[in-house]
Design a protein around this motif. Structure first.
Motif, PDB file in Angstrom:
ATOM      1  N   GLU A 160      32.731 127.475  70.512  1.00  0.00           N
ATOM      2  CA  GLU A 160      33.385 127.277  69.212  1.00  0.00           C
ATOM      3  C   GLU A 160      32.717 126.190  68.381  1.00  0.00           C
ATOM      4  O   GLU A 160      33.130 125.945  67.226  1.00  0.00           O
ATOM      5  N   ALA A 161      31.694 125.500  68.960  1.00  0.00           N
ATOM      6  CA  ALA A 161      31.069 124.369  68.271  1.00  0.00           C
ATOM      7  C   ALA A 161      29.697 124.753  67.756  1.00  0.00           C
ATOM      8  O   ALA A 161      28.942 125.480  68.411  1.00  0.00           O
ATOM      9  N   SER A 162      29.354 124.267  66.561  1.00  0.00           N
ATOM     10  CA  SER A 162      28.048 124.498  65.966  1.00  0.00           C
ATOM     11  C   SER A 162      26.993 123.739  66.781  1.00  0.00           C
ATOM     12  O   SER A 162      27.298 122.646  67.317  1.00  0.00           O
ATOM     13  N   PRO A 163      25.812 124.281  66.949  1.00  0.00           N
ATOM     14  CA  PRO A 163      25.216 125.425  66.243  1.00  0.00           C
ATOM     15  C   PRO A 163      25.480 126.789  66.864  1.00  0.00           C
ATOM     16  O   PRO A 163      24.735 127.739  66.606  1.00  0.00           O
ATOM     17  N   ALA A 164      26.471 126.906  67.747  1.00  0.00           N
ATOM     18  CA  ALA A 164      26.771 128.202  68.349  1.00  0.00           C
ATOM     19  C   ALA A 164      27.251 129.158  67.260  1.00  0.00           C
ATOM     20  O   ALA A 164      27.881 128.763  66.276  1.00  0.00           O
ATOM     21  N   VAL A 165      26.949 130.438  67.446  1.00  0.00           N
ATOM     22  CA  VAL A 165      27.317 131.489  66.502  1.00  0.00           C
ATOM     23  C   VAL A 165      28.243 132.464  67.210  1.00  0.00           C
ATOM     24  O   VAL A 165      27.937 132.923  68.314  1.00  0.00           O
ATOM     25  N   CYS A 166      29.396 132.787  66.592  1.00  0.00           N
ATOM     26  CA  CYS A 166      30.354 133.743  67.150  1.00  0.00           C
ATOM     27  C   CYS A 166      30.604 134.815  66.092  1.00  0.00           C
ATOM     28  O   CYS A 166      31.128 134.526  65.005  1.00  0.00           O
ATOM     29  N   THR A 167      30.201 136.070  66.406  1.00  0.00           N
ATOM     30  CA  THR A 167      30.441 137.187  65.501  1.00  0.00           C
ATOM     31  C   THR A 167      31.867 137.672  65.759  1.00  0.00           C
ATOM     32  O   THR A 167      32.102 138.633  66.481  1.00  0.00           O
ATOM     33  N   GLY A 168      32.805 136.951  65.220  1.00  0.00           N
ATOM     34  CA  GLY A 168      34.217 137.216  65.452  1.00  0.00           C
ATOM     35  C   GLY A 168      35.007 136.019  64.979  1.00  0.00           C
ATOM     36  O   GLY A 168      34.692 135.429  63.942  1.00  0.00           O
ATOM     37  N   VAL A 169      36.001 135.589  65.770  1.00  0.00           N
ATOM     38  CA  VAL A 169      36.854 134.475  65.385  1.00  0.00           C
ATOM     39  C   VAL A 169      36.933 133.471  66.530  1.00  0.00           C
ATOM     40  O   VAL A 169      36.740 133.813  67.699  1.00  0.00           O
ATOM     41  N   ILE A 170      37.213 132.203  66.161  1.00  0.00           N
ATOM     42  CA  ILE A 170      37.450 131.155  67.158  1.00  0.00           C
ATOM     43  C   ILE A 170      38.961 131.064  67.351  1.00  0.00           C
ATOM     44  O   ILE A 170      39.707 130.847  66.385  1.00  0.00           O
ATOM     45  N   GLU A 171      39.395 131.210  68.568  1.00  0.00           N
ATOM     46  CA  GLU A 171      40.820 131.213  68.869  1.00  0.00           C
ATOM     47  C   GLU A 171      41.127 130.198  69.972  1.00  0.00           C
ATOM     48  O   GLU A 171      40.219 129.734  70.680  1.00  0.00           O
ATOM     49  N   SER A 172      42.427 129.942  70.106  1.00  0.00           N
ATOM     50  CA  SER A 172      42.891 129.021  71.160  1.00  0.00           C
ATOM     51  C   SER A 172      44.250 129.459  71.682  1.00  0.00           C
ATOM     52  O   SER A 172      45.036 128.635  72.132  1.00  0.00           O
ATOM     53  N   ASN A 173      44.544 130.756  71.613  1.00  0.00           N
ATOM     54  CA  ASN A 173      45.852 131.250  72.005  1.00  0.00           C
ATOM     55  C   ASN A 173      45.986 131.543  73.503  1.00  0.00           C
ATOM     56  O   ASN A 173      47.080 131.856  73.969  1.00  0.00           O
ATOM     57  N   TRP A 174      44.886 131.480  74.253  1.00  0.00           N
ATOM     58  CA  TRP A 174      44.939 131.685  75.694  1.00  0.00           C
ATOM     59  C   TRP A 174      44.553 130.390  76.400  1.00  0.00           C
ATOM     60  O   TRP A 174      43.547 129.769  76.067  1.00  0.00           O
ATOM     61  N   ALA A 175      45.376 130.002  77.351  1.00  0.00           N
ATOM     62  CA  ALA A 175      45.162 128.722  78.030  1.00  0.00           C
ATOM     63  C   ALA A 175      43.987 128.811  79.008  1.00  0.00           C
ATOM     64  O   ALA A 175      43.540 129.899  79.394  1.00  0.00           O
ATOM     65  N   GLY A 176      43.515 127.623  79.427  1.00  0.00           N
ATOM     66  CA  GLY A 176      42.476 127.545  80.453  1.00  0.00           C
ATOM     67  C   GLY A 176      41.094 127.317  79.902  1.00  0.00           C
ATOM     68  O   GLY A 176      40.145 127.167  80.681  1.00  0.00           O
ATOM     69  N   TYR A 177      40.902 127.261  78.616  1.00  0.00           N
ATOM     70  CA  TYR A 177      39.579 127.075  78.033  1.00  0.00           C
ATOM     71  C   TYR A 177      39.232 125.590  78.000  1.00  0.00           C
ATOM     72  O   TYR A 177      40.091 124.718  78.132  1.00  0.00           O
ATOM     73  N   SER A 178      37.955 125.283  77.795  1.00  0.00           N
ATOM     74  CA  SER A 178      37.487 123.913  77.608  1.00  0.00           C
ATOM     75  C   SER A 178      37.222 123.689  76.118  1.00  0.00           C
ATOM     76  O   SER A 178      37.117 124.643  75.335  1.00  0.00           O
ATOM     77  N   GLY A 179      37.086 122.425  75.748  1.00  0.00           N
ATOM     78  CA  GLY A 179      36.831 122.122  74.333  1.00  0.00           C
ATOM     79  C   GLY A 179      38.062 122.368  73.486  1.00  0.00           C
ATOM     80  O   GLY A 179      39.199 122.119  73.906  1.00  0.00           O
ATOM     81  N   THR A 180      37.809 122.925  72.289  1.00  0.00           N
ATOM     82  CA  THR A 180      38.906 123.156  71.329  1.00  0.00           C
ATOM     83  C   THR A 180      39.279 124.620  71.165  1.00  0.00           C
ATOM     84  O   THR A 180      40.213 124.946  70.424  1.00  0.00           O
ATOM     85  N   GLY A 181      38.557 125.518  71.802  1.00  0.00           N
ATOM     86  CA  GLY A 181      38.887 126.935  71.677  1.00  0.00           C
ATOM     87  C   GLY A 181      37.837 127.796  72.342  1.00  0.00           C
ATOM     88  O   GLY A 181      37.032 127.328  73.161  1.00  0.00           O
ATOM     89  N   PHE A 182      37.776 129.066  71.975  1.00  0.00           N
ATOM     90  CA  PHE A 182      36.836 130.033  72.549  1.00  0.00           C
ATOM     91  C   PHE A 182      36.459 131.033  71.459  1.00  0.00           C
ATOM     92  O   PHE A 182      37.099 131.128  70.415  1.00  0.00           O
ATOM     93  N   CYS A 183      35.413 131.816  71.758  1.00  0.00           N
ATOM     94  CA  CYS A 183      34.925 132.826  70.833  1.00  0.00           C
ATOM     95  C   CYS A 183      35.502 134.179  71.202  1.00  0.00           C
ATOM     96  O   CYS A 183      35.285 134.660  72.329  1.00  0.00           O
ATOM     97  N   ASN A 184      36.248 134.788  70.250  1.00  0.00           N
ATOM     98  CA  ASN A 184      36.765 136.151  70.418  1.00  0.00           C
ATOM     99  C   ASN A 184      35.959 137.028  69.473  1.00  0.00           C
ATOM    100  O   ASN A 184      36.250 137.150  68.284  1.00  0.00           O
ATOM    101  N   ALA A 185      34.874 137.617  70.050  1.00  0.00           N
ATOM    102  CA  ALA A 185      33.966 138.416  69.226  1.00  0.00           C
ATOM    103  C   ALA A 185      34.625 139.735  68.843  1.00  0.00           C
ATOM    104  O   ALA A 185      35.602 140.185  69.469  1.00  0.00           O
TER     105      ALA A 185
END
Length: 248
Positions: free
Chosen positions: A16-41
């Motif tokens: 979810e952090a730049s310079p990473a690119v996610c062709t989709g949306v950054i979400e945080s609705n599912w627990a267990g991730y690190s950082g501030t969210g995850f990429c839902n392409a």
């Protein structure tokens, strides 16, 4: 066994952090991730996610891709490094969108900046992506064990064949000793006292064996002289009685 080279701690790149690119949306609705969210392409082929990683030197690197797939269907994707497809990966179902797993891959990186892209080949797109861990070099196998020698580590003792104590007497036996009993032959020179005890007088006649009665008569004759011997052999002066005088 030579010691293995040192490895730097993995460097983490959040999806979810730049310079990473996610062709989709950054979400945080599912627990267990690190950082501030995850990429839902997006659920489409070609809806990719890309990371920019740095390497201090060219060489092998181990990638750890953390993902979650709440479906029962695997989602395949191509692994593209610096514009070239190097592997084909499959992200199987993890049982729930909040259950995360890690897929590993080994790639070659160049010194400096590198691009790592996950390009889905199916219509379902990519799984949810949490982060990418990059570790320079390869991990040491879990089955290998290296013990570093220290100054206090005693050196192994050299191997020596077992032998009898030096104080134990021993003799050599030939096969003939096993067939015949050993006999100890004593020499007259071994016991001087015995030799003196059995010494013979100078006037002893060796022709007569000791221990017999004849040696006394022979010694008497020697000491008596020739005259005594002749007298003992002279005829007796007493007349021999006739048959008439000896009686009936």
């Amino acid at each position: 066994m030579s010691p293995s080279p040192a490895y730097a701690a993995p460097i983490r790149y959040e999806a979810e952090a730049s310079p990473a690119v996610c062709t989709g949306v950054i979400e945080s609705n599912w627990a267990g991730y690190s950082g501030t969210g995850f990429c839902n392409a997006d659920n489409a082929a070609g809806a990719h996610a890309q990371f920019t990683v740095n390497a201090s030197a060219a060489g092998t690197a181990t990638l750890g891709i953390r993902f979650a797939n709440g479906t029962a269907t695997s989602r395949p994707a191509g692994l593209i490094v610096n514009g070239s497809t190097v592997q084909s990966l499959s992200f199987e179902g993890t049982g729930a969108w909040s259950a995360w797993a890690t897929r590993t891959a080994t790639v070659q990186l160049k010194a400096g900046s590198n691009t790592v892209r996950l390009d889905p080949t199916g219509s379902a797109g990519l799984p949810n992506l949490d982060h990418l861990d990059v570790e320079a070099g390869g991990r040491q196998p879990a089955t290998a064990l290296y013990v570093r020698p220290t100054a206090t580590t005693p050196a192994p003792a050299p191997w020596r064949p077992r032998s009898a104590p030096s104080s134990a007497p021993w003799t050599w036996h030939s096969p003939l000793h096993d067939l015949h009993p050993r006999r100890h032959v004593r020499s007259r020179h071994e016991h001087p006292a015995r030799q003196e005890r059995h010494a013979r007088p100078a006037d002893h006649d060796d022709r007569v064996q000791p221990g017999t009665g004849g040696h006394r008569r022979r010694e008497h004759a020697v000491h008596a002289g020739r005259g005594g011997l002749a007298a003992s052999r002279a005829p007796s002066a007493e007349p021999c009685p006739s048959r008439a005088t000896r009686g009936g």
